[in-house]
Design a protein around this motif. Structure first.
Motif, PDB file in Angstrom:
ATOM      1  N   GLU A  48      67.820  61.456  45.249  1.00 39.20           N
ATOM      2  CA  GLU A  48      67.250  60.488  46.171  1.00 39.20           C
ATOM      3  C   GLU A  48      67.690  60.844  47.578  1.00 39.20           C
ATOM      4  O   GLU A  48      68.854  61.154  47.814  1.00 39.20           O
ATOM      5  CB  GLU A  48      67.723  59.075  45.830  1.00 39.20           C
ATOM      6  N   ARG A  49      66.734  60.804  48.503  1.00 40.67           N
ATOM      7  CA  ARG A  49      67.053  61.106  49.879  1.00 40.67           C
ATOM      8  C   ARG A  49      67.871  59.980  50.472  1.00 40.67           C
ATOM      9  O   ARG A  49      67.570  58.814  50.287  1.00 40.67           O
ATOM     10  CB  ARG A  49      65.771  61.280  50.685  1.00 40.67           C
ATOM     11  N   GLU A  50      68.893  60.364  51.168  1.00 39.61           N
ATOM     12  CA  GLU A  50      69.725  59.386  51.844  1.00 39.61           C
ATOM     13  C   GLU A  50      69.007  58.934  53.112  1.00 39.61           C
ATOM     14  O   GLU A  50      68.519  59.753  53.882  1.00 39.61           O
ATOM     15  CB  GLU A  50      71.062  60.021  52.221  1.00 39.61           C
ATOM     16  N   LYS A  51      68.927  57.645  53.295  1.00 37.97           N
ATOM     17  CA  LYS A  51      68.287  57.134  54.499  1.00 37.97           C
ATOM     18  C   LYS A  51      69.240  57.378  55.658  1.00 37.97           C
ATOM     19  O   LYS A  51      70.356  56.868  55.677  1.00 37.97           O
ATOM     20  CB  LYS A  51      67.971  55.644  54.342  1.00 37.97           C
ATOM     21  N   ARG A  52      68.798  58.175  56.621  1.00 39.42           N
ATOM     22  CA  ARG A  52      69.689  58.583  57.697  1.00 39.42           C
ATOM     23  C   ARG A  52      69.948  57.472  58.699  1.00 39.42           C
ATOM     24  O   ARG A  52      71.072  57.216  59.068  1.00 39.42           O
ATOM     25  CB  ARG A  52      69.098  59.798  58.426  1.00 39.42           C
ATOM     26  N   ASN A  53      68.908  56.849  59.172  1.00 37.86           N
ATOM     27  CA  ASN A  53      69.080  55.852  60.217  1.00 37.86           C
ATOM     28  C   ASN A  53      68.440  54.532  59.799  1.00 37.86           C
ATOM     29  O   ASN A  53      67.291  54.501  59.392  1.00 37.86           O
ATOM     30  CB  ASN A  53      68.428  56.327  61.516  1.00 37.86           C
ATOM     31  N   LEU A  54      69.201  53.472  59.928  1.00 36.43           N
ATOM     32  CA  LEU A  54      68.661  52.145  59.669  1.00 36.43           C
ATOM     33  C   LEU A  54      67.977  51.654  60.938  1.00 36.43           C
ATOM     34  O   LEU A  54      68.509  51.789  62.036  1.00 36.43           O
ATOM     35  CB  LEU A  54      69.773  51.179  59.292  1.00 36.43           C
ATOM     36  N   ARG A  55      66.806  51.085  60.794  1.00 37.39           N
ATOM     37  CA  ARG A  55      66.073  50.565  61.946  1.00 37.39           C
ATOM     38  C   ARG A  55      66.454  49.101  62.131  1.00 37.39           C
ATOM     39  O   ARG A  55      66.140  48.249  61.312  1.00 37.39           O
ATOM     40  CB  ARG A  55      64.581  50.714  61.697  1.00 37.39           C
ATOM     41  N   LEU A  56      67.147  48.824  63.229  1.00 32.99           N
ATOM     42  CA  LEU A  56      67.597  47.462  63.506  1.00 32.99           C
ATOM     43  C   LEU A  56      66.559  46.654  64.275  1.00 32.99           C
ATOM     44  O   LEU A  56      66.501  45.436  64.152  1.00 32.99           O
ATOM     45  CB  LEU A  56      68.896  47.500  64.317  1.00 32.99           C
TER      46      LEU A  56
END
Length: 110
Positions: A48-56
Motif C-alpha cells: 500500500e502506498r504511504e500517503k505522503r502529505n495530509l491535506r489540511l
C-alpha cells in the motif's frame, strides 16, 4: 542475462488477485524450482502506498498540507488562472483570505 527455456515443466502459481495468470501482465514475486519437472511462483502482496502529505485545507487558490515524515506544514498555491477573474488585487485578496482561513485552526489565540 542468460535465456533458458524450461520445457515440460509444471508451474504452480499462488497469485494475490487473479485466479489465473493473464497474458501480458507482469507479476512480481518469487519463482522456485521444486524439482526437475515442477516449479512454484508466489506473487508478492501488493504494497500500500504511504500517503505522503495530509491535506489540511483545500481552497480555490491554495492547499495547506502536513507532511507526516518531518512534521512540516506547507502552503501550496494552485494554478493561477487570471483570465476572466478580473484584476490581480481580487486574486491577491482571495489568496490572503484563504491563508487566514487555513491558518485559523493551526495557530493558537493569544
Amino acid at each position: 542475462m542468460t535465456k533458458n527455456y524450461l520445457l515440460c515443466i509444471d508451474v504452480k502459481t499462488l497469485l494475490q488477485s487473479d485466479p489465473l495468470t493473464r497474458i501480458g501482465k507482469t507479476y512480481r514475486g518469487c519463482f522456485v524450482v521444486d524439482d526437475e519437472f515442477n516449479a512454484t511462483f508466489v506473487e508478492e502482496a501488493p504494497r500500500e502506498r504511504e500517503k505522503r502529505n495530509l491535506r489540511l485545507f483545500d481552497g480555490e487558490f491554495i492547499t495547506l498540507t502536513y507532511r507526516l515524515s518531518d512534521g512540516h506544514v506547507r502552503l501550496n498555491f494552485k494554478e493561477i488562472a487570471l483570465k476572466g477573474r478580473g484584476n490581480i488585487d481580487v486574486y491577491a485578496l482571495g489568496v490572503m483570505d484563504e491563508i487566514r482561513q487555513a491558518l485559523t485552526g493551526l495557530v493558537e489565540k493569544e
